[in-house]
Design a protein around this motif. Structure first.
Motif, mmCIF file in Angstrom:
data_model
loop_
_atom_site.group_PDB
_atom_site.id
_atom_site.type_symbol
_atom_site.label_atom_id
_atom_site.label_comp_id
_atom_site.label_asym_id
_atom_site.label_seq_id
_atom_site.Cartn_x
_atom_site.Cartn_y
_atom_site.Cartn_z
ATOM 1 N N ALA A 1 54.530 15.162 27.953
ATOM 2 C CA ALA A 1 55.922 15.139 27.843
ATOM 3 C C ALA A 1 56.645 15.474 29.165
ATOM 4 N N ASP A 2 55.721 16.026 30.008
ATOM 5 C CA ASP A 2 56.281 16.768 31.422
ATOM 6 C C ASP A 2 56.491 15.667 32.381
ATOM 7 N N ALA A 3 57.694 15.712 32.799
ATOM 8 C CA ALA A 3 58.011 14.322 33.709
ATOM 9 C C ALA A 3 57.346 14.687 35.040
ATOM 10 N N ALA A 4 57.077 15.520 35.552
ATOM 11 C CA ALA A 4 56.411 15.709 36.825
ATOM 12 C C ALA A 4 55.016 15.272 36.667
ATOM 13 N N VAL A 5 54.237 15.723 35.624
ATOM 14 C CA VAL A 5 53.045 15.276 35.444
ATOM 15 C C VAL A 5 52.609 13.891 35.219
ATOM 16 N N LEU A 6 53.877 13.184 34.389
ATOM 17 C CA LEU A 6 53.460 11.637 34.128
ATOM 18 C C LEU A 6 53.907 10.777 35.543
#
Length: 369
Positions: free
Chosen positions: A43-48
Motif C-alpha cells: 500500500a506504500d505509494a513510494a514503494v509502488l
C-alpha cells in the motif's frame, strides 16, 4: 534458533553407539528458519512507484518485526579470494531458494569501458532505474571466469551509463571490460518476476512475488543446525536439515560419527563439514541448494601419513555453490586417507570433487552438468 550443540559428554561407545532418528519412522525437520506469514498487498505509494508496473499487483509485503524477526544479517563481500562468510537472511518458499531481486533476471550483461577500476561503463542504460536504491550490489566475473566477486556498489551514474564501484573492494585480477560479465542485485526496482524478493532492512519489511499462492515462506535465521565437538559413536539418521545461514552440520574431532540418509538443503554455506577426528562418515544423503559447496571432510596427519578414514559415500549432491560459485565443490576431502565413493554429483557451477593431501581414494563417482 541456535544450532544443537553436542560435546564429548554426549558420545556413545563402540559397544553402545547412539542413534538419533525419527520415532516410528516419522519425518523430522531440523530447521534454522522462521516461517513468515501475514502477507498483504503493498500500500506504500513510494514503494509502488519504485516497483515495476507489472509487479505492483503481484508483490506482497510482510512486517518482519511483527513476527519478532529483527536479525536480518548483512550482505557480505564474497567469492574468489574474498572467502565465504555466513549468509544474510535468505527466503525459501516451499523448500526452494528464492532470488534476491536482480537484473537481468537470467544471465549477465557486459562492459564497454572503465575509468580506473572504480567506474565501469556498461552495455545498458538500465542503471538509471537504480538511483534510489539504498544498497545496490553487483555480482561479476571482472576478468577470469573462475574468479567471481559479490560486492556492494557505491552507486550508479546514469549519465555515463556506469556502475560506481567502491575502493574498499579490489578485484584480485583487476577489471577487464572486454572480458567482464555481471548482474546487479538487491534492487527493489527490479522485483519484476515470480520468485524474487527484497528485504528493506531499515523498515523491517520483506517484499516478495510468490511463484504460487498458498506456499510456505521461511526466512533463514540460525548459523547452523548440528554442531559436534569431540563427539564419538553417534549417528544422525533420516532427518531433513534446512534453512540456515551457515553450514548445517559441523563435526570437529571425535571418532565414528555418521550422518546417514539425511536431506540437507537450503544452507548459506556448506551442507556438512568434518574437521579432524577419525572415521566419520556421510552416507546416503541428499544435499542440494547449498550456498558454498556440499560436503567437506578433512583429517589425518600429513607429517606421519596417519589416515583419518573419513568416508563420503552414496550421496546425491546437486545444485550446490549457489552463493559462492568457484572452488566450492560438491565433495571435498583433504588431509590423509579419506574416501569419496559412489556419489552422484550434478548441476554445479565450477568444481565437482577435490582431494588435497595424501592417500585418498576417489572411486565410482558419477558426475554430469
Amino acid at each position: 534458533p541456535q544450532a544443537i550443540e553436542f560435546t564429548q559428554h554426549d558420545s556413545g561407545t563402540a559397544a553402545a553407539p547412539i542413534t538419533y532418528l525419527g520415532e516410528g519412522g516419522a519425518s523430522v525437520r531440523l530447521t534454522g528458519g522462521r516461517e513468515v506469514s501475514g502477507w498483504r498487498a503493498v500500500a506504500d505509494a513510494a514503494v509502488l512507484e519504485r516497483l515495476p508496473a507489472e509487479a505492483r499487483s503481484q508483490v506482497v509485503v510482510a512486517d518482519l518485526r511483527a513476527h519478532g524477526i529483527t536479525d536480518f544479517g548483512q550482505l557480505s563481500v564474497r567469492g574468489f579470494s574474498a572467502g565465504s562468510p555466513t549468509a544474510e537472511a535468505e527466503l525459501f518458499y516451499d523448500d526452494q531458494p528464492m532470488t534476491l531481486a536482480r537484473w537481468p533476471n537470467d544471465g549477465f550483461r557486459g562492459a564497454k569501458g572503465k575509468d580506473g577500476d572504480l567506474t565501469v561503463v556498461v552495455d545498458t542504460d538500465r542503471v538509471g532505474r537504480w538511483v534510489a536504491e539504498s544498497e545496490p550490489w553487483v555480482f561479476a566475473y571482472w576478468h577470469h571466469d573462475w574468479a567471481e566477486l559479490y560486492e556492494p556498489l557505491a552507486g550508479v551514474d546514469p549519465a555515463r551509463q556506469a556502475l560506481l564501484r567502491t575502493e574498499k573492494v579490489k578485484p584480485v585480477y583487476g577489471l577487464t571490460p572486454s572480458r567482464a560479465r555481471w548482474y546487479a542485485f538487491n534492487l527493489l526496482a527490479e522485483l519484476d518476476a515470480p520468485g524474487e524478493y527484497y528485504l528493506d532492512r531499515a523498515a523491517g519489511r520483506l517484499y516478495f512475488w510468490p511463484p504460487r499462492a498458498g506456499g510456505r515462506a521461511v526466512l533463514s535465521m540460525s548459523d547452523g543446525l548440528i554442531r559436534g565437538e569431540n563427539l564419538s559413536h553417534v549417528t544422525f539418521r533420516g532427518f531433513i536439515l534446512e534453512a540456515c545461514r551457515g553450514t548445517a552440520v559441523a563435526i570437529k574431532g571425535g571418532t565414528d560419527c555418521h550422518v546417514v540418509g539425511c536431506t540437507i538443503r537450503n544452507t548459506g554455506l556448506r551442507g556438512l563439514s568434518v574437521s579432524d577426528g577419525q572415521r566419520h562418515e556421510v552416507y546416503g544423503c541428499d544435499v542440494y541448494h547449498t550456498g558454498a559447496g556440499g560436503l567437506s571432510l578433512s583429517g589425518g596427519q600429513r607429517p606421519t601419513l596417519t589416515p583419518a578414514g573419513h568416508n563420503a559415500e552414496n550421496n546425491h549432491v546437486h545444485h550446490y555453490a549457489r552463493r559462492a560459485r568457484t572452488y566450492h565443490t560438491a565433495i571435498t576431502v583433504s588431509g590423509v586417507g579419506n574416501r569419496i565413493a559412489h556419489n552422484l554429483v550434478h548441476d554445479g557451477p565450477h568444481m565437482a570433487l577435490s582431494a588435497g593431501g595424501n592417500d585418498h581414494v576417489v572411486e565410482f563417482n558419477e558426475i554430469h552438468n
